[in-house]
Design an enzyme around this catalytic site. Structure first.
Site, PDB file in Angstrom:
ATOM      1  N   GLY A 121      66.706  96.166  28.347  1.00 13.24           N
ATOM      2  CA  GLY A 121      66.417  97.322  29.185  1.00 13.24           C
ATOM      3  C   GLY A 121      65.096  97.937  28.753  1.00 13.24           C
ATOM      4  CB  THR A 144      48.789  95.367  29.360  1.00 10.37           C
ATOM      5  OG1 THR A 144      49.629  95.106  30.487  1.00 10.37           O
ATOM      6  CG2 THR A 144      49.267  96.647  28.677  1.00 10.37           C
ATOM      7  N   GLY A 148      47.219  90.995  28.867  1.00  9.69           N
ATOM      8  CA  GLY A 148      47.787  89.841  28.198  1.00  9.69           C
ATOM      9  C   GLY A 148      47.115  89.585  26.862  1.00  9.69           C
ATOM     10  N   GLY A 201      44.192  91.869  25.539  1.00  6.36           N
ATOM     11  CA  GLY A 201      44.326  93.246  25.070  1.00  6.36           C
ATOM     12  C   GLY A 201      44.614  94.235  26.176  1.00  6.36           C
ATOM     13  CG  ASP A 213      59.460  96.956  27.469  1.00 11.90           C
ATOM     14  OD1 ASP A 213      58.866  97.390  28.474  1.00 11.90           O
ATOM     15  OD2 ASP A 213      60.478  96.240  27.523  1.00 11.90           O
TER      16      ASP A 213
END
Length: 324
Positions: free
Chosen positions: A48, A223, A225, A228, A257
């Site tokens: 989650g 973001t 990947g 950065g 996350d």
């Protein structure tokens, strides 16, 4: 800072089938499929979006407030989060539904058959933020991440009406939400988090240009990947922060996350945007090296050694002052 994180609360049930799904399918019987697979492994993981973010913040010494909906089967998960510094007292517990669940079987060709049970997540729309704020003495920021769409809209509108700063992180729900709803989630956000694809999807669905979206939020964080993250604000040069080098690439699930957890921790400490992004990137690197979204550990000495190597001694000194 008192930061509440709203979003999905779920468990993942991951199984492995030691064969090929394709070998079990009969071409002229696909209209009446009835199959059962004997699997070798079952891996149950805590997941989650909201708990993943809260877990990372807790490791960094904060006490994030988890806001979401779960079932009565949440007790063990709650205990885990409590032990890692997360305030779970504002989680809504359904009387009738189980915690949301992702069930997935993967074959030897890495094909997958999966189902997602929404369960108690559908009751997140019943949650009001004002009682949460009253309980903890006010909220300085609410991160609104992927959840029941009605809950996301309600939380956003309540933050806006009560003057509570909020961060928009619609991620997985962008695909199903119409442009009108996405506009509600984005406009007025203190921070807007997306990856590159989600950035383009927001622009496509809302009809707003990149410049128009930037004018509607305080800070846009994208973001990139392995490359950065990029941070943009109106009238200021973009800030680009590279990823920290990983020791191994095990599982990318939950990396975004963890970045948000580190970034929000830096924000809570009063660090500038670049430092906060560096902290987020370093935490994200720990996740990509680990199987599972909440299985990584933060050994402070080792963490700071790697942070120093990635971003330099001056940056490390700024972070070290807060990472007791």
């Amino acid at each position: 800072m008192r930061i509440a994180v709203t979003g999905s609360i779920a468990t993942d049930h991951l199984m492995t089938f030691p064969g090929r799904f394709a070998d079990q399918l009969v071409a002229d019987q696909l209209h009446t499929v009835s199959l059962s697979f004997l699997v070798d492994d079952l891996d149950v993981r805590r997941g989650g979006v909201a708990p993943n973010i809260c877990y990372g913040m807790g490791l960094l010494g904060l006490s994030p407030i988890l806001v979401g909906a779960a079932g009565e089967d949440f007790a063990d998960y709650r205990a885990w989060l409590d032990r890692h510094g997360v305030d779970t007292d504002s989680v809504h517990i359904s009387d009738v539904l189980h915690t949301a669940r992702f069930v997935c079987t993967t074959d030897t060709d890495h094909n997958q058959i999966a189902s997602f049970y929404t369960g108690a997540m559908s009751e997140a729309r019943q949650i009001e933020l004002q009682p949460v704020a009253d309980r903890v003495g006010g909220l300085d920021l609410v991160l609104i991440s992927a959840d029941d769409p009605e809950a996301m809209l309600r939380h956003t509108q309540e933050c806006r009406s009560r003057g509570i700063p909020f961060a928009a992180d619609p991620s997985q729900q962008l695909a199903r939400m119409p442009g009108e709803d996405i506009r509600v989630l984005v406009e007025g956000a203190a921070y807007l988090f997306t990856n590159e694809y989600e950035k383009a999807l927001i622009e496509s669905k809302t009809g707003w240009t990149a410049e128009e979206i930037l004018a509607k939020v305080d800070t846009r964080i994208t973001t990139l990947g392995a490359n950065g993250v990029r941070i943009e604000r109106v009238g200021e040069p973009a800030i680009e922060v590279g990823s920290a080098e990983e020791e191994a690439k095990v599982d990318p699930t939950g990396v975004g996350d963890a970045f948000r957890a580190g970034f929000l921790a830096g924000t809570a400490w009063g660090l500038p945007l670049e430092r906060s992004a560096q902290l987020g990137c370093m935490l994200a690197t720990l996740v990509i090296e680990t199987l599972g979204t909440q299985e990584y550990e933060l050994r402070r000495g080792h963490f700071m050694e790697r942070f120093t190597k990635a971003y330099g001694e001056e940056a490390a000194a700024d972070v070290q002052a807060h990472l007791a």
